[in-house]
Design a protein around this motif. Structure first.
Motif, mmCIF file in Angstrom:
data_model
loop_
_atom_site.group_PDB
_atom_site.id
_atom_site.type_symbol
_atom_site.label_atom_id
_atom_site.label_comp_id
_atom_site.label_asym_id
_atom_site.label_seq_id
_atom_site.Cartn_x
_atom_site.Cartn_y
_atom_site.Cartn_z
ATOM 1 N N ASP A 175 11.573 -15.490 -4.300
ATOM 2 C CA ASP A 175 11.734 -15.133 -5.703
ATOM 3 C C ASP A 175 10.531 -14.844 -6.882
ATOM 4 O O ASP A 175 10.081 -14.495 -7.749
ATOM 5 C CB ASP A 175 12.014 -16.587 -6.708
ATOM 6 N N GLY A 176 9.389 -14.401 -5.152
ATOM 7 C CA GLY A 176 8.278 -13.741 -6.119
ATOM 8 C C GLY A 176 7.014 -15.192 -6.377
ATOM 9 O O GLY A 176 6.611 -14.425 -7.088
ATOM 10 N N MET A 177 7.810 -16.227 -5.986
ATOM 11 C CA MET A 177 6.532 -16.973 -6.430
ATOM 12 C C MET A 177 5.300 -17.317 -5.691
ATOM 13 O O MET A 177 5.574 -17.194 -5.005
ATOM 14 C CB MET A 177 7.668 -18.201 -6.657
ATOM 15 N N GLN A 178 4.487 -17.509 -6.787
ATOM 16 C CA GLN A 178 3.094 -17.464 -6.172
ATOM 17 C C GLN A 178 2.874 -19.254 -5.712
ATOM 18 O O GLN A 178 3.842 -19.746 -6.254
ATOM 19 C CB GLN A 178 1.508 -17.215 -7.167
ATOM 20 N N GLU A 179 2.450 -19.464 -4.823
ATOM 21 C CA GLU A 179 2.070 -20.653 -3.763
ATOM 22 C C GLU A 179 1.720 -22.279 -4.888
ATOM 23 O O GLU A 179 2.471 -22.792 -5.589
ATOM 24 C CB GLU A 179 0.830 -21.384 -3.247
ATOM 25 N N LEU A 180 0.650 -21.962 -5.896
ATOM 26 C CA LEU A 180 0.676 -22.367 -7.128
ATOM 27 C C LEU A 180 1.572 -23.085 -8.118
ATOM 28 O O LEU A 180 2.039 -24.259 -8.799
ATOM 29 C CB LEU A 180 -0.651 -22.215 -8.270
ATOM 30 N N SER A 181 2.706 -21.792 -8.116
ATOM 31 C CA SER A 181 3.700 -22.116 -8.976
ATOM 32 C C SER A 181 5.094 -22.962 -8.363
ATOM 33 O O SER A 181 5.460 -23.494 -9.168
ATOM 34 C CB SER A 181 3.867 -20.790 -10.008
ATOM 35 N N ILE A 182 5.247 -22.889 -7.284
ATOM 36 C CA ILE A 182 5.408 -23.346 -6.003
ATOM 37 C C ILE A 182 5.263 -24.626 -6.243
ATOM 38 O O ILE A 182 7.162 -26.233 -6.491
ATOM 39 C CB ILE A 182 5.484 -23.111 -4.707
ATOM 40 N N VAL A 183 3.969 -24.761 -6.064
ATOM 41 C CA VAL A 183 3.578 -26.513 -6.213
ATOM 42 C C VAL A 183 4.187 -27.169 -7.483
ATOM 43 O O VAL A 183 4.885 -28.151 -7.195
ATOM 44 C CB VAL A 183 2.144 -26.633 -6.505
ATOM 45 N N TRP A 184 4.214 -27.032 -8.644
ATOM 46 C CA TRP A 184 4.383 -27.433 -10.348
ATOM 47 C C TRP A 184 5.972 -27.272 -10.264
ATOM 48 O O TRP A 184 6.409 -27.654 -11.032
ATOM 49 C CB TRP A 184 3.458 -26.480 -11.096
ATOM 50 N N ARG A 185 6.401 -25.635 -9.918
ATOM 51 C CA ARG A 185 7.940 -25.465 -10.849
ATOM 52 C C ARG A 185 9.332 -25.694 -9.215
ATOM 53 O O ARG A 185 10.456 -25.919 -9.716
ATOM 54 C CB ARG A 185 7.966 -24.209 -10.900
ATOM 55 N N VAL A 186 8.559 -26.126 -8.170
ATOM 56 C CA VAL A 186 9.663 -26.431 -7.051
ATOM 57 C C VAL A 186 9.733 -27.811 -6.303
ATOM 58 O O VAL A 186 10.056 -28.270 -6.172
ATOM 59 C CB VAL A 186 9.676 -25.446 -5.866
ATOM 60 N N MET A 187 8.337 -27.916 -6.271
ATOM 61 C CA MET A 187 7.862 -29.505 -5.927
ATOM 62 C C MET A 187 7.439 -30.532 -6.834
ATOM 63 O O MET A 187 8.200 -31.702 -6.673
ATOM 64 C CB MET A 187 6.800 -28.944 -5.305
ATOM 65 N N LEU A 188 6.870 -30.729 -7.105
ATOM 66 C CA LEU A 188 6.913 -31.448 -8.375
ATOM 67 C C LEU A 188 8.522 -31.983 -8.567
ATOM 68 O O LEU A 188 8.556 -33.657 -9.046
ATOM 69 C CB LEU A 188 5.536 -30.643 -9.564
ATOM 70 N N PRO A 189 8.893 -30.995 -8.992
ATOM 71 C CA PRO A 189 10.308 -31.440 -10.102
ATOM 72 C C PRO A 189 11.441 -32.056 -8.538
ATOM 73 O O PRO A 189 11.206 -33.744 -8.805
ATOM 74 C CB PRO A 189 11.083 -30.456 -10.423
ATOM 75 N N THR A 190 11.379 -31.584 -7.321
ATOM 76 C CA THR A 190 11.566 -32.834 -5.826
ATOM 77 C C THR A 190 10.954 -34.295 -6.118
ATOM 78 O O THR A 190 11.929 -35.215 -5.969
ATOM 79 C CB THR A 190 11.580 -31.607 -4.929
ATOM 80 N N ALA A 191 9.608 -33.998 -6.605
ATOM 81 C CA ALA A 191 8.774 -35.290 -6.061
ATOM 82 C C ALA A 191 8.890 -36.467 -7.451
ATOM 83 O O ALA A 191 8.121 -37.544 -7.009
ATOM 84 C CB ALA A 191 7.199 -34.914 -6.285
ATOM 85 N N ILE A 192 9.318 -36.267 -8.348
ATOM 86 C CA ILE A 192 9.728 -37.453 -9.900
ATOM 87 C C ILE A 192 9.900 -39.228 -9.336
ATOM 88 O O ILE A 192 8.825 -38.986 -9.458
ATOM 89 C CB ILE A 192 10.485 -36.772 -10.605
ATOM 90 N N PRO A 193 10.206 -39.088 -8.363
ATOM 91 C CA PRO A 193 10.766 -40.335 -7.879
ATOM 92 C C PRO A 193 9.153 -40.938 -7.217
ATOM 93 O O PRO A 193 8.576 -41.925 -7.723
ATOM 94 C CB PRO A 193 11.691 -40.216 -7.184
#
Lengths: 326, 320
Positions: free
Chosen positions: B218-236
């Motif tokens: 989808d053209g995401m930069q690594e940094l935005s992957i961290v905050w927009r993809v990984m962070l939500p999965t890591a909430i617990p």
């Protein structure tokens, strides 16, 4: 920078492996750089600084310092004060760790075998882990107050009853009850008691987690092999299964016990207890290094402290490794 | 049956010992100094009206007060006016012990300020820890790069160093930078949570690669992957870490004790309580225990509401 990358993305998609690794590598270093540099600055650099300063007579505010060689270390091993420091620290660790681990295991086994009210006990025993230790130290200080404290008042109730058979109560009734924190015979044990009180709930919770992973079938198997009594089952099944948990619980209890400070500073802001009987290492670092500005000696204690903690962890790793090879 | 009764008996005895100091702390925060001295009044005390001696002394009428009050008590001698004024002061200064203890807790020392400092310090520590640790954890878990093993090795090595143990050299470095007695001094040593990196890395290892590949397409930069993809999965996992971090730093006493000296504006709750104890006399047991109760309550309350999560968070370090 951002915009062209986004438009190029579809093009690089087919040939992904090669450009991606370059990009990936750069991104990876950018992402880890803050963490790595902070680790070096905040964790590694101070260790080096302490190591260097432990060979000097540096004091904050001085522009220069002299190298004194091993003098600081030799002080640690020859002076009476530091002998008391090691004695207090090891007495505390050697008392608190086994008892808090034992009580944690005992409480976990008892709670685990119950059908009802498990949660209530778990909650209560965990309370001291959550509570601000400094506040609770002050509460304990009132409990231990020689005349109006709850403990001596409770002991007084034993006067004139069968409880007078207990030496402590008999002497208390005849003369007076202990002053606890002011008495060098009791001080370190009182501190140890509070350490146990605060820490065993933590160990209990770790053991409860460990117990959930012991399989039911193992008990059935042990019973078929003739291990009928609860003790036999514990010895043959539960204890070995809890091995890794125990190694971990003991290590973490040791490291926490070595760091005892709050209670001691709260009870005796100056000097580390009656006759320095509770002069533990953390307090010594604080008193020598920060309050008296004897940075060299404080750094030497810091280095010894780190050596103890590292040794403990290495022993833990060794024990865990050994378990794996079984 | 008798067996389980016996077990309950042991556990209840244990529970009494565990609860005793909490019971006493809360009970003393309700009682008047006299009741504490004599050890009476049960848990809540009798809550009889008491007179705050200090407040009366502060309002001790002098010549000017008496002259001013002469209109109200016309025809009386100065002495009588004086007595009347003292009585008025006593009436104004009398209150229930529980009110006395808790108002003293908040007025004798700027307790609200201390609590606010506690929130600021624990909040900033957690925020910075996440900002630093999450990207690093993601890179260590999901990106391939030269030196990854070495970087992870460094993380593992740093796990061995307790920050409290290196407090002295840290203090010297901060003093050299002129940072003692600042919020920065309270926060900086904790900005790097090696444990947080380790924990989040273990968690990210379990996130499927497809999720990240899809985000890249989808053209995401690594940094935005961290905050927009990984962070939500890591909430617990993050929530558990938050509890771990907040509990540790709200309760921490050793480090603030070293870097904050004298400047009350920077006191964290434990430091404030410590100072209160330092200059309190015997009659201040009640207010002191009220302060202690106020400091301990937020975490205990949160713990009682979300017990399971708290136990998870605090014992995180025990999970494999």
């Amino acid at each position: 920078m951002g915009a062209p990358d986004i438009t190029l993305q579809p093009l690089t998609k087919d040939t992904r492996p090669v450009p991606a690794t370059v990009q990936e590598r750069r991104a990876a270093w950018l992402l880890t750089a803050p963490a790595l540099s902070l680790m070096v600055l905040i964790l590694l650099l101070p260790v080096v600084v302490a190591a260097i300063l432990s060979f000097t007579d540096y004091a904050l505010g001085n522009d220069t310092f002299r190298w004194v060689g091993w003098k600081n270390y030799s002080h640690l091993f020859t002076r009476r004060t530091y002998e008391k420091m090691f004695l207090a620290t090891f007495t505390y660790v050697v008392t608190v760790v086994p008892i808090s681990v034992g009580l944690g295991l005992g409480a976990a086994l008892l709670i685990n075998s119950l059908g009802r009210f498990r949660e209530i006990y778990k909650t209560i025993y965990f309370l001291p882990v959550m509570a601000t230790l400094l506040a609770m130290s002050i509460a304990w200080e009132f409990m231990l107050h020689p005349s109006i404290g709850m403990i001596n008042r409770t002991l007084e109730l034993g006067c004139g009853t069968l409880f007078e058979a207990i030496p402590l109560i008999r002497e208390g009734c005849a003369d007076r009850f202990p002053v606890w924190l002011g008495d060098k015979r009791y001080a370190i044990w009182v501190i140890s008691f509070i350490g146990i009180w605060q820490g065993f709930g933590f160990n209990m919770v770790l053991y409860l987690a460990g117990l959930t992973s012991v399989h039911r079938e193992l008990y059935n198997a042990a019973e078929m092999d003739g291990a009928k009594s609860a003790w036999e089952q514990f010895r043959l099944v539960t204890w070995p299964a809890l091995g890794p948990t125990t190694v971990f619980v003991v290590t973490i209890s040791c490291i926490r016990a070595f760091q005892v400070f709050d209670t001691i500073e709260a009870f005796w802001p100056q000097g580390g207890g009656p006759n320095k009987s509770t002069y533990v290492m953390m307090f010594a670092i604080f008193e020598k290094g920060v309050q008296q500005n004897l940075i060299g000696i404080g750094s030497a204690i810091t280095m010894l402290f780190l050596v103890f903690v590292m040794l403990l962890t290495i022993v833990q790793c060794w024990l865990v490794e050994r378990k794996v090879h079984y | 049956m008798t067996r389980s009764l016996f077990k309950h008996l042991i556990l209840i005895l244990g529970a009494i010992v565990v609860i005793a100091p909490f019971y006493m702390m809360v009970s003393y925060s309700f009682k008047s100094p006299g009741e504490i001295d004599r050890g009476e009044g049960g848990f809540f005390g009798r809550q009889e009206m008491m007179i705050d001696e200090r407040c009366v002394k502060l309002r001790d009428p002098d010549r000017r007060d008496i002259a001013l009050a002469a209109d109200r008590f016309s025809g009386q001698s100065d002495d009588q006016i004086r007595q009347a004024l003292i009585q008025e002061a006593e009436a104004d200064c009398s209150m229930r012990p529980v009110v006395f203890n808790y108002t003293k807790a908040f007025t004798e020392a700027p307790l609200l300020r201390y609590l606010l400092n506690g929130v600021i310090v624990t909040g900033s520590i957690f925020l910075i820890q996440v900002i630093v640790a999450l990207p690093a954890a993601y890179a260590l878990a999901k990106l391939k790069f030269w030196g990854r093993e070495a970087a992870f090795g460094l993380v593992l090595f740093c796990l061995l160093i307790p920050v409290h143990a290196i407090a002295l050299p840290l203090y010297i470095l901060l003093a050299k930078l002129g940072l003692t007695n600042t919020y920065a001094a309270l926060v900086v040593p904790w900005t790097i949570s090696v444990f947080g990196i380790f924990l989040m890395r273990q968690f990210f290892m379990t996130v499927p690669d497809d999720l990240i590949d899809a985000a890249r397409m989808d053209g995401m930069q690594e940094l935005s992957i961290v905050w927009r993809v990984m962070l939500p999965t890591a909430i617990p996992a993050l929530l558990a870490f938050a509890i771990f971090s907040v509990v540790a730093h709200w309760n921490d006493y050793f480090w603030p004790r070293i870097v904050v000296t004298g400047n009350r504006d920077l006191f964290t709750p434990p430091l404030g309580l410590r100072e209160f104890k330092g200059d309190g006399d015997g009659s201040f047991f009640g207010p002191m225990m009220a302060t202690a109760t106020v400091i301990v309550t937020p975490l205990i309350f949160a713990f009682l509401i979300a017990q399971r999560r708290f136990i998870e968070g605090i014992t995180l370090s025990g999970m494999k």
